[in-house]
Scaffold this active site. Structure first.
Site, mmCIF file in Angstrom:
data_model
loop_
_atom_site.group_PDB
_atom_site.id
_atom_site.type_symbol
_atom_site.label_atom_id
_atom_site.label_comp_id
_atom_site.label_asym_id
_atom_site.label_seq_id
_atom_site.Cartn_x
_atom_site.Cartn_y
_atom_site.Cartn_z
ATOM 1 N N LYS A 47 -4.420 7.212 15.450
ATOM 2 C CA LYS A 47 -3.687 6.037 15.588
ATOM 3 C C LYS A 47 -2.413 6.507 16.606
ATOM 4 O O LYS A 47 -2.104 7.697 16.460
ATOM 5 C CB LYS A 47 -2.840 5.725 14.388
ATOM 6 C CG LYS A 47 -3.932 5.052 13.331
ATOM 7 C CD LYS A 47 -3.251 4.563 11.856
ATOM 8 C CE LYS A 47 -4.288 4.052 10.931
ATOM 9 N NZ LYS A 47 -3.758 3.803 9.726
ATOM 10 N N ARG A 96 -5.938 -0.939 -2.526
ATOM 11 C CA ARG A 96 -5.218 -2.350 -2.427
ATOM 12 C C ARG A 96 -6.453 -3.271 -2.584
ATOM 13 O O ARG A 96 -6.080 -4.255 -3.568
ATOM 14 C CB ARG A 96 -4.484 -2.359 -0.990
ATOM 15 C CG ARG A 96 -3.325 -1.484 -0.726
ATOM 16 C CD ARG A 96 -2.963 -1.725 0.617
ATOM 17 N NE ARG A 96 -3.909 -1.128 1.341
ATOM 18 C CZ ARG A 96 -4.085 -1.120 2.659
ATOM 19 N NH1 ARG A 96 -3.061 -1.768 3.355
ATOM 20 N NH2 ARG A 96 -5.042 -0.859 3.506
ATOM 21 N N SER A 134 1.493 -0.724 6.584
ATOM 22 C CA SER A 134 2.540 -0.062 7.644
ATOM 23 C C SER A 134 2.462 -1.192 8.779
ATOM 24 O O SER A 134 3.621 -1.440 9.391
ATOM 25 C CB SER A 134 2.465 1.325 8.072
ATOM 26 O OG SER A 134 2.383 2.139 6.876
#
Ligand code: COA
Length: 179
Positions: A47, A96, A134
């Site tokens: 990333k 999650r 994020s």
């Protein structure tokens, strides 16, 4: 029966760009189970991070300062190599939603293939953090939304300062002023 056993050091790896309350919750819960938790921030991420590894490490350290058995460090290269250098056999990952599962499953199997003695432990997130990431936090911030329930104050402050220093690195097309 001998109940004495060696201390278990677990590693919680990720990009932490930046650390969120969801990550903090996972680190806290891991710290209640394992003797020592190393939060490991990936340096050479594929990333394009918004924060340098030093900034990510500093923010994460500040956010977790109250938990005695948690340490934060940075790593590069293969996670399993880093873990072997620390003598750790436990990877912590947060889950999650079902959408995390496929990616996490693949990563856990890959790590197992590389190092069969290292196990991945999943901690299911608290529901109030299940929508957090994020990127989502940065996106909300970019448009002037309130992120105070999503990240610790140290991250929020760093993001505010960052906007003043490098407006284009986090904020593009900001439409609303910050309070
Ligand atoms: N709360 C909030 N957000 C969470 C979360 C939680 N509990 N759990 C995950 N996330 C979010 C992160 O914020 C991140 O969001 P973003 O994509 O918007 O930045 C996203 O979920 C996934 O990030 P993260 O958990 O940091 O994983 P990652 O994919 O960036 O990195 C590593 C995973 C570091 C563990 C992995 O890439 C790695 O081990 N790399 C080293 C190389 C290696 O060993 N490769 C072989 C194994 S595949």
């Amino acid at each position: 029966m001998n109940l004495n056993k060696n201390k278990i050091r677990a590693v919680y790896p990720g990009s932490f760009d930046p650390v969120t309350n969801g990550h903090i919750c996972i680190a806290q819960r891991a710290a209640e189970i394992f003797d020592e938790v190393i939060v490991a921030i990936l340096m050479n991420t594929q990333k394009d991070p918004s924060f340098s590894v030093e900034e990510r490490q500093q923010m994460t350290e500040e956010a977790l300062v109250d938990i005695n058995n948690v340490q934060v460090c940075a790593f590069s290269g293969l996670l399993v190599n880093f873990m072997q250098s620390l003598g750790s056999k436990v990877i912590i990952r947060g889950l999650r939603a079902m959408s995390d599962f496929e990616y996490e499953f693949q990563m856990a199997l890959m790590n197992r293939q590389l190092a069969p003695d290292i196990e991945t432990f999943f901690i299911v997130t608290e529901p109030q953090y299940s929508y957090l990431s994020s990127s989502a936090v940065k996106n909300v911030f970019q448009f002037g939304g309130d992120i105070s329930s999503m990240v610790p104050d140290c991250v929020r402050n760093r993001m505010k300062n960052r906007i003043h220093e490098y407006p284009n690195q986090i904020i593009k097309n900001r439409t609303k002023p910050f309070e």
